[in-house]
Design a protein around this motif. Structure first.
Motif, PDB file in Angstrom:
ATOM      1  N   HIS A 129      13.921   1.096  -8.126  1.00 11.79           N
ATOM      2  CA  HIS A 129      12.838   1.868  -7.513  1.00 11.79           C
ATOM      3  C   HIS A 129      11.690   1.022  -6.962  1.00 11.79           C
ATOM      4  N   THR A 133       8.583  -0.886  -0.069  1.00  8.09           N
ATOM      5  CA  THR A 133       8.129   0.380   0.517  1.00  8.09           C
ATOM      6  C   THR A 133       7.529   1.295  -0.547  1.00  8.09           C
ATOM      7  N   PHE A 134       8.127   1.311  -1.740  1.00  9.29           N
ATOM      8  CA  PHE A 134       7.601   2.128  -2.833  1.00  9.29           C
ATOM      9  C   PHE A 134       6.234   1.615  -3.286  1.00  9.29           C
ATOM     10  N   ASN A 136       4.117  -0.038  -1.469  1.00  8.63           N
ATOM     11  CA  ASN A 136       3.162   0.290  -0.408  1.00  8.63           C
ATOM     12  C   ASN A 136       2.622   1.707  -0.577  1.00  8.63           C
ATOM     13  N   LYS A 137       3.477   2.632  -0.987  1.00 12.23           N
ATOM     14  CA  LYS A 137       3.026   4.007  -1.250  1.00 12.23           C
ATOM     15  C   LYS A 137       2.067   4.043  -2.430  1.00 12.23           C
ATOM     16  N   ILE A 138       2.363   3.237  -3.454  1.00 12.96           N
ATOM     17  CA  ILE A 138       1.458   3.165  -4.611  1.00 12.96           C
ATOM     18  C   ILE A 138       0.098   2.608  -4.181  1.00 12.96           C
ATOM     19  N   LEU A 140      -1.224   2.801  -1.244  1.00 11.04           N
ATOM     20  CA  LEU A 140      -1.897   3.839  -0.462  1.00 11.04           C
ATOM     21  C   LEU A 140      -2.529   4.881  -1.383  1.00 11.04           C
ATOM     22  N   ALA A 141      -1.797   5.274  -2.432  1.00  9.68           N
ATOM     23  CA  ALA A 141      -2.332   6.247  -3.388  1.00  9.68           C
ATOM     24  C   ALA A 141      -3.563   5.682  -4.112  1.00  9.68           C
TER      25      ALA A 141
END
Length: 261
Positions: A129, A133-134, A136-138, A140-141
């Motif tokens: 996981h 990319t994952f 990067n989402k974290i 952003l959050a």
């Protein structure tokens, strides 16, 4: 509300401004260039190795670089201009942007500690996981969460004050109207510090057990496995030092706000 009338630069001797200006200029330049070099080195390493810890380190260094460039530079300029020269809007900008970038860097360091725990305790979950990319989402959050925290004062009563020697602005944590925001910040910092300490403790225990296991099986291990383990330990050591530095620097701020509120 920005309170500018409590600080009068004419009451401060030029000698004080000169001495503090030299010291603060050196500090600002050291923070700026050390983190800028860190950004360059971690980005080059990340482009070459595509490692998640390197991306997190780069993000933290970038935040600290932006703190020095976008906020501390205003304070340095104010020392040499012999007083705050950026008005009420600049005071808002300084206090809010410094709060945002410092807390963003802090949250990224906490996320780095959690990332190390997952990589050692649940390696199969990590490999499946924790792609770039994952992460990067974290990131952003984390950025959105920190941004919302920073905007809390703008939705209610607040007080930002020009501070002695009239060269920087910060929240007046002793003002009653700032107490709700102060408690949100305190709780956030305490949770973040304890999370980082707890995660690093788990990683130390896991590394100790791995060291014992690898010592017993050192004759049958392949060179590739030894190299990979060495790289993991090196990266973990760097992240743990960074987490320790942040915990040491953030605990006094949190304690002082507890006394102010």
């Amino acid at each position: 509300m920005v309170m500018m009338n409590r600080c009068n630069s004419t009451d401060i001797s030029p000698q004080v401004l000169l001495e503090n200006g030299i010291i603060w200029t050196c500090i600002q330049q050291a923070i700026l260039w050390s983190n800028l070099i860190g950004c360059i080195l971690t980005w080059i390493s990340f482009r070459y190795r595509k490692r998640v810890p390197l991306l997190l380190l780069f993000s933290s260094c970038l935040c600290d670089t932006l703190v020095a460039l976008c906020t501390y530079s205003l304070s340095v300029a104010s020392y040499w201009l012999k007083g705050w020269a950026f008005g009420p809007f600049g005071c808002y900008y300084y206090a809010l942007s410094r709060y945002f970038f410092q807390n963003l860097s802090f949250h990224i360091i906490v996320a780095s500690s959690m990332e190390r725990v997952v990589s050692f305790v649940w390696p199969f979950v990590y490999d499946k996981h924790f792609a770039v990319t994952f992460v990067n989402k974290i990131l952003l959050a984390i950025t959105l969460y920190t941004g919302l925290m920073t905007l809390i004062p703008l939705f209610g009563a607040h007080s930002i004050q020009l501070r002695y020697p009239c060269t920087y602005c910060n929240f007046d944590w002793s003002a009653p109207k700032n107490h709700p925001f102060a408690w949100v910040t305190i709780i956030n910092n305490v949770v973040g510090v304890f999370t980082s300490v707890f995660c690093n403790f788990i990683v130390i225990v896991v590394l100790y057990r791995m060291a014992l296991k690898h010592h017993k099986n050192r004759h049958v291990m392949k060179n590739d496995n030894k190299r990979q383990i060495s790289e993991e330990k090196e990266m973990t050591f760097i992240l743990m030092l960074t987490s320790l530095a942040f915990c040491i620097s953030w605990v006094p701020h949190t304690v002082s706000r507890l006394f102010y509120t």
